[in-house]
Design a protein around this motif. Structure first.
Motif, PDB file in Angstrom:
ATOM      1  N   ARG A 121       1.457   0.742  -1.352  1.00 61.54           N
ATOM      2  CA  ARG A 121       1.792   1.959  -2.107  1.00 61.54           C
ATOM      3  C   ARG A 121       1.260   1.931  -3.529  1.00 61.54           C
ATOM      4  O   ARG A 121       1.466   2.873  -4.295  1.00 61.54           O
ATOM      5  CB  ARG A 121       3.310   2.169  -2.113  1.00 61.54           C
ATOM      6  CG  ARG A 121       3.831   2.632  -0.753  1.00 61.54           C
ATOM      7  CD  ARG A 121       5.325   2.848  -0.753  1.00 61.54           C
ATOM      8  NE  ARG A 121       5.983   1.531  -0.688  1.00 61.54           N
ATOM      9  CZ  ARG A 121       7.074   1.208  -1.372  1.00 61.54           C
ATOM     10  NH1 ARG A 121       7.646   2.071  -2.174  1.00 61.54           N
ATOM     11  NH2 ARG A 121       7.607   0.003  -1.253  1.00 61.54           N
ATOM     12  N   GLY A 122       0.569   0.850  -3.890  1.00 59.90           N
ATOM     13  CA  GLY A 122      -0.016   0.751  -5.226  1.00 59.90           C
ATOM     14  C   GLY A 122       0.991   0.462  -6.314  1.00 59.90           C
ATOM     15  O   GLY A 122       0.732   0.701  -7.483  1.00 59.90           O
ATOM     16  N   GLN A 123       2.136  -0.074  -5.932  1.00 61.43           N
ATOM     17  CA  GLN A 123       3.179  -0.375  -6.913  1.00 61.43           C
ATOM     18  C   GLN A 123       3.098  -1.810  -7.432  1.00 61.43           C
ATOM     19  O   GLN A 123       3.671  -2.127  -8.459  1.00 61.43           O
ATOM     20  CB  GLN A 123       4.558  -0.121  -6.305  1.00 61.43           C
ATOM     21  CG  GLN A 123       4.780   1.336  -5.998  1.00 61.43           C
ATOM     22  CD  GLN A 123       6.115   1.591  -5.326  1.00 61.43           C
ATOM     23  OE1 GLN A 123       6.684   0.692  -4.714  1.00 61.43           O
ATOM     24  NE2 GLN A 123       6.611   2.809  -5.435  1.00 61.43           N
ATOM     25  N   LYS A 124       2.403  -2.674  -6.695  1.00 60.93           N
ATOM     26  CA  LYS A 124       2.250  -4.075  -7.100  1.00 60.93           C
ATOM     27  C   LYS A 124       0.775  -4.440  -7.095  1.00 60.93           C
ATOM     28  O   LYS A 124       0.015  -3.992  -6.253  1.00 60.93           O
ATOM     29  CB  LYS A 124       2.981  -5.028  -6.141  1.00 60.93           C
ATOM     30  CG  LYS A 124       4.475  -4.909  -6.160  1.00 60.93           C
ATOM     31  CD  LYS A 124       5.067  -5.542  -7.387  1.00 60.93           C
ATOM     32  CE  LYS A 124       6.585  -5.513  -7.285  1.00 60.93           C
ATOM     33  NZ  LYS A 124       7.225  -5.963  -8.473  1.00 60.93           N
ATOM     34  N   GLU A 125       0.395  -5.282  -8.068  1.00 59.93           N
ATOM     35  CA  GLU A 125      -0.959  -5.838  -8.121  1.00 59.93           C
ATOM     36  C   GLU A 125      -1.006  -7.025  -7.170  1.00 59.93           C
ATOM     37  O   GLU A 125      -0.152  -7.903  -7.232  1.00 59.93           O
ATOM     38  CB  GLU A 125      -1.285  -6.324  -9.537  1.00 59.93           C
ATOM     39  CG  GLU A 125      -1.305  -5.240 -10.580  1.00 59.93           C
ATOM     40  CD  GLU A 125      -2.630  -4.498 -10.650  1.00 59.93           C
ATOM     41  OE1 GLU A 125      -3.598  -4.900  -9.985  1.00 59.93           O
ATOM     42  OE2 GLU A 125      -2.675  -3.502 -11.389  1.00 59.93           O
ATOM     43  N   ALA A 126      -2.006  -7.055  -6.328  1.00 60.12           N
ATOM     44  CA  ALA A 126      -2.150  -8.167  -5.401  1.00 60.12           C
ATOM     45  C   ALA A 126      -3.084  -9.215  -5.996  1.00 60.12           C
ATOM     46  O   ALA A 126      -4.150  -8.886  -6.508  1.00 60.12           O
ATOM     47  CB  ALA A 126      -2.704  -7.669  -4.068  1.00 60.12           C
ATOM     48  N   SER A 127      -2.678 -10.477  -5.931  1.00 60.02           N
ATOM     49  CA  SER A 127      -3.546 -11.566  -6.401  1.00 60.02           C
ATOM     50  C   SER A 127      -4.689 -11.752  -5.407  1.00 60.02           C
ATOM     51  O   SER A 127      -4.638 -11.267  -4.265  1.00 60.02           O
ATOM     52  CB  SER A 127      -2.741 -12.860  -6.500  1.00 60.02           C
ATOM     53  OG  SER A 127      -2.371 -13.298  -5.205  1.00 60.02           O
ATOM     54  N   SER A 128      -5.707 -12.471  -5.829  1.00 62.66           N
ATOM     55  CA  SER A 128      -6.835 -12.721  -4.930  1.00 62.66           C
ATOM     56  C   SER A 128      -6.385 -13.545  -3.722  1.00 62.66           C
ATOM     57  O   SER A 128      -6.877 -13.348  -2.609  1.00 62.66           O
ATOM     58  CB  SER A 128      -7.977 -13.412  -5.670  1.00 62.66           C
ATOM     59  OG  SER A 128      -7.547 -14.620  -6.247  1.00 62.66           O
TER      60      SER A 128
END
Length: 127
Positions: free
Chosen positions: A42-49
């Motif tokens: 939902r684009g609410q959290k930044e995902a790490s690599s």
């Protein structure tokens, strides 16, 4: 403002849905909590690599493919944003058409068809 995390989440969701998989299946395979994966989609959290790598592995998608799709989405969003900020785009002019006669390659004169082609030069290739 264009948010990269939102575009990334949209692409991840589409990838998952194309495969007909649930959030639960992918989160289990990627070993990430269902809630966190949902927030990423939902684009609410930044995902790490590291997290992206695990999700891509779970979806059997190369990270480069994922990033390419995100890049394409970003380019379209930037174009739409710049177009909205600039003057309105003029309505395209409809091309004029000239009649063109085409005779069958078999040499049979009765086989004749007329098509309309744009006024500008058009290359026609027979198969």
């Amino acid at each position: 403002m264009i948010l990269l995390r939102r575009l990334l989440g949209d692409v991840l969701r589409r990838q998952r849905q194309r495969q007909g998989r649930t959030l639960r299946e992918v989160s289990s395979s990627a070993r990430v909590s269902l809630g966190y994966l949902s927030e990423v989609e939902r684009g609410q959290k930044e995902a790490s690599s590291e997290l992206l790598s695990a999700i891509c592995d779970a979806l059997d998608v190369r990270m480069s493919e994922l990033m390419r799709e995100v890049s394409d989405e970003l380019a379209l969003a930037e174009l739409a944003r710049s177009a909205a900020a600039s003057e309105p785009v003029p309505t395209p002019v409809r091309p004029t058409f000239n009649p063109v006669s085409v005779t069958s390659l078999t040499g049979v004169p009765e086989e004749r068809v007329t098509i309309k082609a744009p006024a500008e030069a058009v290359d026609v290739v027979a198969a």
